[in-house]
Design a protein around this motif. Sequence first.
Motif, PDB file in Angstrom:
ATOM      1  N   SER A  63      82.195  60.847-103.436  1.00 32.65           N
ATOM      2  CA  SER A  63      81.959  60.375-104.834  1.00 32.65           C
ATOM      3  C   SER A  63      80.961  58.938-104.877  1.00 32.65           C
ATOM      4  CB  SER A  63      83.153  59.792-105.384  1.00 32.65           C
ATOM      5  OG  SER A  63      83.804  58.497-104.772  1.00 32.65           O
ATOM      6  N   LYS A  65      81.829  56.263-103.954  1.00 31.28           N
ATOM      7  CA  LYS A  65      82.603  54.940-103.772  1.00 31.28           C
ATOM      8  C   LYS A  65      82.994  54.454-102.231  1.00 31.28           C
ATOM      9  CE  LYS A  65      84.692  55.401-108.564  1.00 31.28           C
ATOM     10  NZ  LYS A  65      83.872  56.645-108.706  1.00 31.28           N
ATOM     11  N   LYS A  66      83.364  53.370-102.218  1.00 31.53           N
ATOM     12  CA  LYS A  66      83.737  52.927-100.707  1.00 31.53           C
ATOM     13  C   LYS A  66      84.932  52.203-100.733  1.00 31.53           C
ATOM     14  CE  LYS A  66      78.778  50.801-100.807  1.00 31.53           C
ATOM     15  NZ  LYS A  66      78.019  49.747-100.737  1.00 31.53           N
ATOM     16  N   TRP A  67      85.530  52.613 -99.549  1.00 31.62           N
ATOM     17  CA  TRP A  67      86.821  52.323 -98.899  1.00 31.62           C
ATOM     18  C   TRP A  67      87.032  51.336 -97.833  1.00 31.62           C
ATOM     19  CZ3 TRP A  67      86.211  56.270-102.135  1.00 31.62           C
ATOM     20  CH2 TRP A  67      86.947  56.445-103.118  1.00 31.62           C
ATOM     21  N   LYS A 132      88.734  58.146-107.519  1.00 27.66           N
ATOM     22  CA  LYS A 132      88.337  56.927-108.351  1.00 27.66           C
ATOM     23  C   LYS A 132      88.748  55.506-107.750  1.00 27.66           C
ATOM     24  CE  LYS A 132      88.950  59.685-112.587  1.00 27.66           C
ATOM     25  NZ  LYS A 132      89.544  59.802-113.898  1.00 27.66           N
ATOM     26  N   THR A 133      89.437  55.609-106.570  1.00 30.56           N
ATOM     27  CA  THR A 133      89.833  54.538-106.186  1.00 30.56           C
ATOM     28  C   THR A 133      88.614  53.855-105.288  1.00 30.56           C
ATOM     29  OG1 THR A 133      92.005  55.011-106.527  1.00 30.56           O
ATOM     30  CG2 THR A 133      91.562  53.026-104.857  1.00 30.56           C
ATOM     31  N   GLY A 134      88.463  52.620-104.913  1.00 27.36           N
ATOM     32  CA  GLY A 134      87.545  52.178-104.023  1.00 27.36           C
ATOM     33  C   GLY A 134      87.600  50.675-103.936  1.00 27.36           C
ATOM     34  N   LYS A 136      85.313  46.924-104.636  1.00 28.89           N
ATOM     35  CA  LYS A 136      84.085  46.142-105.223  1.00 28.89           C
ATOM     36  C   LYS A 136      83.388  45.465-103.882  1.00 28.89           C
ATOM     37  CE  LYS A 136      85.239  45.378-109.966  1.00 28.89           C
ATOM     38  NZ  LYS A 136      85.221  44.567-111.020  1.00 28.89           N
TER      39      LYS A 136
END
Length: 356
Positions: A63, A65-67, A132-134, A136
């Motif tokens: 996606s 997004k970053k983890w 959707k989680t990640g 900032k």
Amino acid sequence: MARKCENCDIMEKYKYWNELPATEHSFFKVMPDDFDRQLLIPKKFSECFKEKLCGWCILVGPSGKKWRVRVSTAKQNSGRVMFSNDGWPSFVRDHGIQFRDFVTFHYIGSSSFKVSIFDASGCEREESYFAKTGYKSQSNLGNSVEEISSNSRGKKKRSVSFDEYDEDDYMSEDYKDESDGESSVFNQFGRLSSSSLSKSTRAKLSQMYYESNRRTVSEAEMQIAIQKAEKHKRRRTKFPLFPIIMKRTYVYRGFNFTIPKKWAMQHMLRKPHQIELRVPKKRESWMVGCRWTRSQQCQLRKNWPQFVLENNLEEHDVCVFELISKDEVESKATIVVYIYRVVDDVVPLTVSRRMV
């Protein structure tokens, strides 16, 4: 199919791990039974990869997004490097990763991996594109080291960081093999005694892979070296300085030493020049070539390997570089290098023909 010679095979492996950009390197894992708690990184990748895998890293999902995931050492698997249960379970849950899924990790720089997830059908998991989680983006991610300090009530931990000289501000350029031969590089191996080697032999050996014979070091010992460098940094001095922790690629292979970009832009001569490196309490000095790359990286190249080997620098040692003079006309600078070793006892490195 013609059989390749042994030296050719070694050279190809060496060039893959040391000359190709780190961003060309990838690995995959088929999810094992306990994949949802932690994930071992392939041993060959963690040993050969020229960027140090430690602290925190960033996993970028399909996606975009970053983890944030902690990289640590697995005590029950002979010190294997792994994505730990600090962040990895969240990445697994958010992407719906299942047992026996095929997951690829492609390095994209700055301690980050682009991740792709495939299910049993051989196709990518559709839901992974809609996680959707990640987190900032945070500054100083993974660049701090925990320091143990004592007080009257016991021990507490605080963060120690060389923020002013953040290594994320620069990336080393790819190592170029500047030796005048290939096969002859592999003719010598064993215990290193750099002072007994000719200039040409030292140049060739500097292209090789060096193995440490130092005993295993503890986190506490690493922290002590950092504390000493921090104390040095706080001293009142009229000379500009920067501390830096020695990486494997600075002292064992590749010898890619890049001065922190912000500091270099402010203090270094903006042209190719010679730097005289001095070490306190030593009579000799080392003339090292300094150059600027097209991407405005300031690198120590020519004779840097000899400085490393003759001063027995090892991974996790902390050095403070103090610029005491520079001459624009003569294209020369002088830097004093203060070495804070993780282990005081010096043990010679081993020069090995094992490239991976």
